[in-house]
Scaffold this active site. Structure first.
Site, PDB file in Angstrom:
ATOM      1  N   ASN A   9     -17.247  13.590   8.744  1.00  0.00           N
ATOM      2  CA  ASN A   9     -16.492  14.275   7.690  1.00  0.00           C
ATOM      3  C   ASN A   9     -16.940  13.686   6.356  1.00  0.00           C
ATOM      4  OD1 ASN A   9     -14.613  15.302   5.927  1.00  0.00           O
ATOM      5  ND2 ASN A   9     -12.882  14.114   6.739  1.00  0.00           N
ATOM      6  N   LYS A  11     -16.172  14.616   3.386  1.00  0.00           N
ATOM      7  CA  LYS A  11     -15.184  14.688   2.295  1.00  0.00           C
ATOM      8  C   LYS A  11     -15.875  15.210   1.031  1.00  0.00           C
ATOM      9  CE  LYS A  11     -12.706  11.122   4.709  1.00  0.00           C
ATOM     10  NZ  LYS A  11     -11.726  10.061   4.712  1.00  0.00           N
ATOM     11  N   HIS A  95      -6.454  17.617   7.925  1.00  0.00           N
ATOM     12  CA  HIS A  95      -6.805  16.226   7.655  1.00  0.00           C
ATOM     13  C   HIS A  95      -5.694  15.575   6.815  1.00  0.00           C
ATOM     14  CE1 HIS A  95      -8.821  12.730   6.004  1.00  0.00           C
ATOM     15  NE2 HIS A  95      -9.620  12.812   7.046  1.00  0.00           N
ATOM     16  N   GLU A  97      -5.748  13.730   4.325  1.00  0.00           N
ATOM     17  CA  GLU A  97      -5.910  13.830   2.859  1.00  0.00           C
ATOM     18  C   GLU A  97      -5.432  15.187   2.365  1.00  0.00           C
ATOM     19  OE1 GLU A  97      -9.995  12.616   2.845  1.00  0.00           O
ATOM     20  OE2 GLU A  97      -9.369  10.598   3.387  1.00  0.00           O
ATOM     21  N   GLU A 167      -5.918  10.521  13.958  1.00  0.00           N
ATOM     22  CA  GLU A 167      -6.337   9.675  12.846  1.00  0.00           C
ATOM     23  C   GLU A 167      -5.121   8.981  12.231  1.00  0.00           C
ATOM     24  OE1 GLU A 167     -10.372  11.011  11.178  1.00  0.00           O
ATOM     25  OE2 GLU A 167      -8.838  12.148  10.140  1.00  0.00           O
ATOM     26  N   GLY A 173     -10.301   5.051   5.848  1.00  0.00           N
ATOM     27  CA  GLY A 173     -10.906   4.525   4.628  1.00  0.00           C
ATOM     28  C   GLY A 173     -10.423   3.134   4.250  1.00  0.00           C
ATOM     29  N   SER A 213     -11.863   4.526  10.016  1.00  0.00           N
ATOM     30  CA  SER A 213     -12.736   3.360   9.886  1.00  0.00           C
ATOM     31  C   SER A 213     -13.619   3.118  11.110  1.00  0.00           C
ATOM     32  CB  SER A 213     -11.914   2.100   9.548  1.00  0.00           C
ATOM     33  OG  SER A 213     -11.293   2.259   8.281  1.00  0.00           O
TER      34      SER A 213
HETATM   35  P1  PGA Z   1     -13.109   6.860   7.504  1.00  0.00           P
HETATM   36  O1  PGA Z   1     -12.527   8.364   7.453  1.00  0.00           O
HETATM   37  O2  PGA Z   1     -14.048   6.824   8.689  1.00  0.00           O
HETATM   38  O3  PGA Z   1     -13.822   6.675   6.195  1.00  0.00           O
HETATM   39  O4  PGA Z   1     -11.950   5.964   7.685  1.00  0.00           O
HETATM   40  C1  PGA Z   1     -12.175   9.048   8.618  1.00  0.00           C
HETATM   41  C2  PGA Z   1     -11.615  10.398   8.275  1.00  0.00           C
HETATM   42  O5  PGA Z   1     -10.934  10.522   7.249  1.00  0.00           O
HETATM   43  O6  PGA Z   1     -11.834  11.384   9.021  1.00  0.00           O
END
Ligand code: PGA
Length: 250
Positions: A9, A11, A95, A97, A167, A173, A213
């Protein structure tokens, strides 16, 4: 045996030229891997470039979001048919976010999932608890309510065509990955939710990805868990070498 999926992903990262540069480094590194399905979700503007450079490879392209209407006066939105025609086979929905910054709810997740399926896309439906939920011992409760509100209204046939990504928001992140045991526990719980709502066969066929992560140095431990059917990778999917390493451990 469920086939594993490693999805990146991106983003809001990478222009079209950065996308082309990524693929020229990444495709040769994973060109011969047949161990898992590989998916990359670039931002909308880079989808055509990604589709073009992924042609003839084993890498599928995904949207990061979709709107549920077919077309209309919805400034800024993209429909499922638009993604399909652009060459996407998958779409990420719900997601954290989008839930946190853009007002996504379980109800909009359900509508988007139905629309994506109707257009022939494979939805990757995301859910997961906040740190405060985990600390209050509400992880299962929250995941169940997101499952119920988001995908329980699908028909059994529709449900058999989705992927779920667990998640935990506190792991996204932050560099703070869930331990393989924490992830496994929630995956097992979600499978139980799927068995209760649909059937044991649907539950055992359901592919559940872990996200939060995921890095080259923790993928091996995560993938050692039978419950984990792959990963949804943010930051570490932006670098061709590190994403290829993750793919090789799936
Ligand atoms: P990250 O993001 O691997 O940077 O923690 C995962 C995601 O948001 O799908």
């Amino acid at each position: 045996m469920r086939r594993r999926v490693i999805a990146g992903n991106w983003k809001m990262f990478k222009t079209q030229s950065e996308t082309r540069a990524f693929f020229s480094a990444f495709a040769p590194l994973v060109g011969s891997s047949t161990n898992c399905d590989i998916v990359i979700a670039p931002p909308f503007t880079a989808i055509p470039a990604a589709v073009e450079v992924a042609k003839g490879t084993n890498i599928a392209i995904s949207g990061q979001d979709v709107f549920w209407e077919k077309d209309g006066a919805f400034t800024g939105e993209i429909s499922a048919n638009m993604l399909v025609e652009a060459g996407c086979r998958y779409v990420i929905i719900g997601h954290s976010e989008r839930r946190q910054f853009f007002g996504e709810t379980d109800e909009t997740v359900a509508k988007k999932t139905k629309a994506a399926l109707a257009a022939g896309l494979t939805p990757i439906v995301c859910l997961g608890e906040l740190l405060s939920h985990r600390e209050a011992g509400q992880t299962h409760h929250i995941c169940k309510s997101q499952f119920t509100g988001g995908v329980a209204a699908l028909t059994a046939d529709e449900f058999s065509r989705i992927l779920i990504a667990y998640e935990p928001v506190w792991a996204i992140g932050t560099g703070r990955t869930a331990t393989p045991e924490i992830a496994s526990d929630v995956h097992r719980f979600l499978r139980q939710c799927a068995a209760e709502r649909f059937s044991a066969a649907h539950a055992s066929a359901l592919r559940i990805l872990y996200g939060g992560s995921v890095k080259p140095d923790n993928i091996q431990g995560l993938m050692a868990q039978e419950e984990l059917d792959g990963a949804l990778v943010g930051g570490a999917s932006l670098d061709a070498k590190s994403f290829a390493t993750i793919v090789s451990f799936a």
